[in-house]
Design an enzyme around this catalytic site. Structure first.
Site, short mmCIF file in Angstrom:
data_model
loop_
_atom_site.label_atom_id
_atom_site.label_comp_id
_atom_site.label_asym_id
_atom_site.label_seq_id
_atom_site.Cartn_x
_atom_site.Cartn_y
_atom_site.Cartn_z
N ARG A 130 28.17 -35.98 5.51
CA ARG A 130 27.57 -34.65 5.72
C ARG A 130 26.70 -34.04 4.65
O ARG A 130 26.73 -32.65 4.39
CB ARG A 130 28.47 -33.65 6.31
N LYS A 152 12.04 -31.59 3.30
CA LYS A 152 12.07 -32.35 4.58
C LYS A 152 12.19 -33.71 4.25
O LYS A 152 11.47 -34.32 3.49
CB LYS A 152 10.27 -32.20 5.26
N GLU A 194 -3.82 -33.96 -1.26
CA GLU A 194 -2.63 -32.82 -0.86
C GLU A 194 -2.77 -31.61 -1.81
O GLU A 194 -2.33 -30.50 -1.72
CB GLU A 194 -1.21 -33.36 -1.05
N LYS A 235 3.49 -24.87 -2.76
CA LYS A 235 4.46 -25.43 -1.86
C LYS A 235 5.75 -24.38 -1.75
O LYS A 235 6.37 -24.12 -0.84
CB LYS A 235 4.68 -26.82 -1.91
N GLU A 245 10.51 -24.14 9.11
CA GLU A 245 9.16 -24.10 9.62
C GLU A 245 9.23 -23.39 11.09
O GLU A 245 9.00 -24.03 12.17
CB GLU A 245 8.92 -25.68 10.08
N ARG A 249 5.52 -21.93 7.52
CA ARG A 249 5.34 -23.47 6.84
C ARG A 249 4.71 -24.42 7.46
O ARG A 249 4.07 -25.24 6.76
CB ARG A 249 6.84 -23.85 6.95
N ASN A 253 0.73 -28.25 7.08
CA ASN A 253 0.30 -29.47 8.20
C ASN A 253 -1.05 -29.44 8.34
O ASN A 253 -1.88 -30.31 8.90
CB ASN A 253 1.03 -29.45 9.15
N HIS A 256 -2.95 -32.53 9.22
CA HIS A 256 -1.94 -33.78 9.11
C HIS A 256 -1.69 -34.07 10.78
O HIS A 256 -1.36 -35.07 10.75
CB HIS A 256 -0.60 -33.06 8.78
N HIS A 260 -2.12 -37.82 11.02
CA HIS A 260 -0.99 -38.67 11.49
C HIS A 260 -1.34 -39.57 12.59
O HIS A 260 -1.02 -40.65 12.81
CB HIS A 260 0.19 -37.91 12.07
N HIS A 275 -1.52 -42.27 3.70
CA HIS A 275 -1.31 -41.02 4.22
C HIS A 275 -2.08 -39.95 3.71
O HIS A 275 -2.84 -39.10 4.42
CB HIS A 275 0.12 -40.39 3.96
#
Lengths: 377, 377
Positions: A130, A152, A194, A235, A245, A249, A253, A256, A260, A275
């Site tokens: 954990r 993330k 980016e 960032k 998010e 946040r 994206n 994105h 994606h 990407h």
């Protein structure tokens, strides 16, 4: 905006998240100094390094020696390179390796590689026992300015990209800018998409600075370090304000959702599209779509396109080799994207350069018509 | 201690964790009312119910109907019953089902079952889209008083139990005490071991109350609800003070280090030993070991043994059918247990009933000698 003014050889950006705060160090020679920086921040004296077959021959030995010189013993695992490594199968392999190495809660698991290795390793570090300590050593421009910062982590599913994962902040990010000299031009450019994104989101000065100085950023040295630090700072600001998010946040994206869908449409085949290239095309599409919705001037979309094209990035769907499926298939992929709430499409749109915003009720029919038109031109 | 005094038919325990706070409702008839309680707390109107083959025939239809009556559409997945379901394979199946059902961040994933289903489902809810809503509907005494509260989720690894998982708090726990009447006597007893544990940790009055009133607790009614509520309150207090087990939360592991080793030694074969039985034996061992270390009186160990034996729980390793591996093998399992820091063994020991404490430098050699002696008697 004083990006480019400072010429110091190393920068530190602090991500302020209470008891999960951490430092991002940016500059040359950090892998050689990694042992000292990690030992200063993490108690454990066993480490597991997760890397890939491209990066391992270049930096694994140097990182291992640096850790050993601080009395940290190392176990390492080298995985195949590429997006397909972000799978449940490889997650299980990484978790097993960490447990075999008897990594305990205070011991570091270290991601040495690009975004794929960082996302996969961070996920494993977040779920073994954990949560164990986690250090990012990003080796691509993309991962230095984006994926290594902000917590993330995750893997892909057959239902889409990054659909399984956790928010798990690293304890330290070491962005060794010396490693960027070994990147291919194409890979560096992909990361640059980016960098430009941060200007487009809410820093029009930074975007203008990049339009003037991008050749220096590509050449290396102080301007490159400055651009990376400015990106990490941008960032960090967003993540500190909205770690999980729930709101702003999502601005990260920008480009994105389209990106994606294009990556999915090319089967995550890096020969066709990586990407950052998907994001570059996606950002031009987001500006074009915003103009089509009368939210922004078409001139801004052209300016974005011009700059990204100047640095050598693809800027339209037609730039992707091998053809794309019909607009309907791209839409299906967009609908399954995780930025969907109660059936409505959430998109990052813009009022112009540096003026992006979260639009959470974009009609799917408009997006579909737009994609159809774009595919016909 | 006023346990047993209140005879109201329903109790509410609030777990206070800031923006992750949630309610535990305890009483009869809650499954029939689940739709209303969930709709009041969770925005989404699609749900995925994860359950097992033993529980599905009894309660899946009632829960589905209750949700439907509130306009919540339901997809369900029924898994095999038993500890072996806490595996990566089943985790993947659950994640896929949730994604197929297009569950979004505000939609609930509902665990309908015992601890295995709760732990597995909570883990999946915590990682799909980096976290969706999560509701626990525990159907065993064990899960009502322990695993459904506190946010520990996870699966087993070949290296040990619960080694992979996340802390992920539910949005609501519905402990329907009506379902406990269908439990076997053995299963109810196993859950009772965790009830008794809360008394042994730091509530000697509650333990004394249980010694007097355990027959009423087994018979059902107000005393049972009161014992469950007292247990949930005790767990809530500990979790609120130390959500991520940096300190005192470890007290909840009283009896569990020995217990997990015994479960591993029996191959998680529920015909030989279930979790609560392992904990019962483990608690007696922890008291005996504390007495051996001159930390507690042997009289307390005998009192614990006497009560657990009275309710019909196993209290010594010799009570486990089929024999056990040598002490050295049990030690190996203990050493890999996650409550190990920098090589030293962390154990929950006690100064007497209701006076347990975290001991973080227990010599492995003492534990080994103790286990050898116990196996010879």
């Amino acid at each position: 905006m004083n990006a480019g003014v400072s010429q110091s050889s190393e920068r530190l950006v602090r991500v302020p998240l209470g008891d999960r705060s951490y430092d991002i160090l940016i500059g040359p020679g950090l892998i050689a100094r990694a042992g000292r920086e990690i030992a200063a921040r993490v108690k454990g004296r066993r480490a597991a390094i997760i890397t890939d077959e491209h990066v391992a021959p270049l930096y694994l030995e140097a990182l291992t020696e640096s850790l050993a010189s601080e009395g940290i013993s190392v176990v390492s695992l080298t995985l195949p390179a590429g997006e397909k490594t972000k799978s449940f199968d490889h997650l299980i392999t990484v978790c097993d390796k960490i447990l075999e190495a008897r990594i305990e809660r205070n011991d570091p698991v270290i991601a040495l590689g690009g975004g794929v290795i960082g996302d996969l390793t961070g996920f494993a570090a977040g779920i073994v026992r954990r949560g164990v300590r986690f250090v990012q050593v990003p080796t691509s421009l993309l991962s230095q300015v984006d994926s290594s910062v902000g917590g993330k982590t995750g893997i892909n599913s057959r239902h889409g990209k990054n659909l399984i994962g956790v928010f798990y902040q690293p304890d330290l990010v070491l962005a060794d800018t010396g490693v960027l000299d070994t990147l291919s031009e194409r890979e560096f450019r992909a990361g640059y998409a980016e960098v430009a994104k941060y200007g487009l989101i809410d820093k029009s000065d930074f975007f203008a600075w990049l339009e003037t100085n991008w050749k220096d950023v590509f050449a290396g040295g102080g301007s490159r370090i400055e651009a990376i630090a400015a990106s990490c700072q941008a960032k960090s600001d967003v993540v500190a304000a909205d770690e999980r998010e729930n709101g702003q946040r999502a601005l990260l994206n920008l480009g994105h959702t389209f990106g994606h869908a294009l990556e999915a449409a090319t089967g995550y085949d890096s020969r066709r599209l990586v990407h950052g290239e998907g994001v570059a095309i996606g950002m031009v599409l987001a500006h074009d779509f915003s103009a089509r919705m009368n939210l922004a001037s078409p001139d801004d979309a052209r300016r974005v396109e011009r700059h990204l094209k100047a640095v050598g990035l693809p800027t339209s769907m037609a730039d992707i080799p091998g053809g794309l499926p019909p607009a309907e298939v791209l839409m299906e992929s967009i609908a399954q994207d995780k930025k969907v709430k109660s059936g409505k499409l959430t998109f990052i749109l813009t009022h112009g350069i540096g003026r992006s915003f979260v639009a959470d009720d974009v009609p799917a029919s408009e997006v579909l018509s737009f994609l159809r038109e774009k595919q016909q031109t």
